[in-house]
Design a protein around this motif. Structure first.
Motif, PDB file in Angstrom:
ATOM      1  N   GLN A 127      16.082 -13.029  -2.648  1.00 33.76           N
ATOM      2  CA  GLN A 127      15.596 -12.670  -1.308  1.00 33.76           C
ATOM      3  C   GLN A 127      16.607 -13.121  -0.278  1.00 33.76           C
ATOM      4  O   GLN A 127      16.934 -14.310  -0.196  1.00 33.76           O
ATOM      5  N   VAL A 163       7.697 -18.331  -3.532  1.00 28.96           N
ATOM      6  CA  VAL A 163       6.388 -18.036  -2.924  1.00 28.96           C
ATOM      7  C   VAL A 163       5.251 -18.392  -3.879  1.00 28.96           C
ATOM      8  O   VAL A 163       4.294 -19.065  -3.498  1.00 28.96           O
ATOM      9  N   CYS A 164       5.366 -17.966  -5.163  1.00 32.99           N
ATOM     10  CA  CYS A 164       4.213 -18.097  -6.058  1.00 32.99           C
ATOM     11  C   CYS A 164       4.492 -18.870  -7.344  1.00 32.99           C
ATOM     12  O   CYS A 164       3.553 -19.159  -8.090  1.00 32.99           O
ATOM     13  N   LEU A 216       6.967  -9.045  -6.934  1.00 35.64           N
ATOM     14  CA  LEU A 216       5.901  -8.900  -5.930  1.00 35.64           C
ATOM     15  C   LEU A 216       6.321  -9.462  -4.574  1.00 35.64           C
ATOM     16  O   LEU A 216       6.002  -8.896  -3.527  1.00 35.64           O
ATOM     17  N   HIS A 217       7.038 -10.584  -4.578  1.00 29.84           N
ATOM     18  CA  HIS A 217       7.332 -11.263  -3.312  1.00 29.84           C
ATOM     19  C   HIS A 217       8.734 -10.998  -2.769  1.00 29.84           C
ATOM     20  O   HIS A 217       9.118 -11.593  -1.764  1.00 29.84           O
ATOM     21  N   HIS A 218       9.471 -10.097  -3.428  1.00 31.21           N
ATOM     22  CA  HIS A 218      10.760  -9.700  -2.873  1.00 31.21           C
ATOM     23  C   HIS A 218      10.505  -8.653  -1.795  1.00 31.21           C
ATOM     24  O   HIS A 218       9.810  -7.671  -2.026  1.00 31.21           O
ATOM     25  N   GLU A 219      11.063  -8.903  -0.601  1.00 32.16           N
ATOM     26  CA  GLU A 219      10.777  -8.015   0.536  1.00 32.16           C
ATOM     27  C   GLU A 219      12.065  -7.516   1.186  1.00 32.16           C
ATOM     28  O   GLU A 219      13.043  -8.267   1.273  1.00 32.16           O
ATOM     29  N   ALA A 274      11.300 -15.635 -11.262  1.00 30.11           N
ATOM     30  CA  ALA A 274      11.933 -14.835 -10.208  1.00 30.11           C
ATOM     31  C   ALA A 274      13.094 -14.044 -10.767  1.00 30.11           C
ATOM     32  O   ALA A 274      13.947 -14.591 -11.467  1.00 30.11           O
ATOM     33  N   ARG A 321      12.943 -14.901  -5.760  1.00 32.15           N
ATOM     34  CA  ARG A 321      11.610 -14.288  -5.619  1.00 32.15           C
ATOM     35  C   ARG A 321      11.294 -13.415  -6.835  1.00 32.15           C
ATOM     36  O   ARG A 321      12.197 -12.849  -7.457  1.00 32.15           O
ATOM     37  N   CYS A 322      10.017 -13.280  -7.125  1.00 23.48           N
ATOM     38  CA  CYS A 322       9.553 -12.344  -8.156  1.00 23.48           C
ATOM     39  C   CYS A 322       9.491 -10.927  -7.563  1.00 23.48           C
ATOM     40  O   CYS A 322       9.695 -10.737  -6.365  1.00 23.48           O
ATOM     41  N   CYS A 347      10.038 -18.283  -8.453  1.00 27.08           N
ATOM     42  CA  CYS A 347       9.729 -17.654  -7.167  1.00 27.08           C
ATOM     43  C   CYS A 347       9.283 -18.723  -6.177  1.00 27.08           C
ATOM     44  O   CYS A 347       8.357 -19.493  -6.462  1.00 27.08           O
TER      45      CYS A 347
END
Ligand code: ADP
Length: 207
Positions: free
Chosen positions: A172, A163-164, A201-204, A168, A198-199, A161
């Motif tokens: 994204q 982001v974190c 949590l951080h997939h938007e 992932a 992305r994981c 991921c």
């Protein structure tokens, strides 16, 4: 043994973008080539990243592949109607299937990929497919769910991921640097588009 499965079977490699699907497909197929098995590799013609006639990984490895518009073109090529496999079959000889058939970016093929790969596996061919299990919305991608269900072997890979740093599982999609929306068209002409691993949590999705 050619693989963990005797005789024809389906192996599927899935995961998000950057998870190493193409690397893993290239690794498995290269082993077969080194062992002097007959290997035929296909990819959808629409995926022209890096090389037109090769499966390429983001890390730079590649393997020759035949770009095809659809599953019917794979069948035609295997029947000796295409340039690549003409050596194996002529008009008067029955088709000689390769030992191994590799297919990259399998998510872009239509539902007619299923009967083709089932027929190949049924006739003794090892079929190795790589593709995205989820689209940018994190919805199951096209023909992949059925392939996963029918496969003897499934390997689900993760990326990292951005982001974190967690594993992932999603791709994204960003348009102009902002998360793509659920309804955004898959192909956008002239837009600044990019993808990140992305994981959950951080997939938007944009609103
Ligand atoms: P895929 O076919 O699943 O898109 P590739 O085999 O083409 O994957 O590329 C995998 C390579 O992508 C990794 O070995 C690494 O070099 C690179 N990479 C780029 N971004 C990431 C990331 N966020 N996580 C893991 N690998 C990444």
């Amino acid at each position: 043994l050619k693989s963990p499965y005797a005789g024809g079977h389906l192996e599927v490699i899935v995961g998000p973008m950057f998870s190493g699907k193409s690397e893993e497909l290239i690794r498995r197929l290269t082993r077969a080539v080194i062992a002097r098995q007959q290997v035929a590799v296909f990819k959808p013609a629409l995926d022209d990243r890096y090389h037109v006639a090769a499966v390429a990984s983001h890390a730079g490895r590649s393997l020759d592949a035949v770009p095809v518009p659809d599953a019917a073109a794979i069948r035609a090529a295997l029947n000796g109607e295409g340039p690549l496999l003409a050596a194996h079959a002529g008009p008067d000889t029955p088709p000689v299937w390769p030992d191994v058939v590799g297919i990259d970016e399998a998510q872009f093929f239509g539902a007619d990929l299923i009967p083709l790969v089932l027929e190949l596996a049924g006739e003794g061919v090892r079929v190795v497919l790589a593709g995205l299990d989820l689209d940018f919305r994190a919805e199951p991608f096209g023909v992949m769910p059925e392939l996963l269900a029918r496969a003897e072997s499934v390997e689900k890979l993760t990326a990292i991921c951005t982001v974190c740093g967690a594993p992932a599982t999603r791709s994204q999609r960003l348009i102009g640097g902002r998360p793509a929306r659920f309804g955004d068209p898959v192909v956008l002409v002239g837009a600044q588009e990019s993808y990140e691993a992305r994981c959950r949590l951080h997939h938007e999705l944009g609103h």
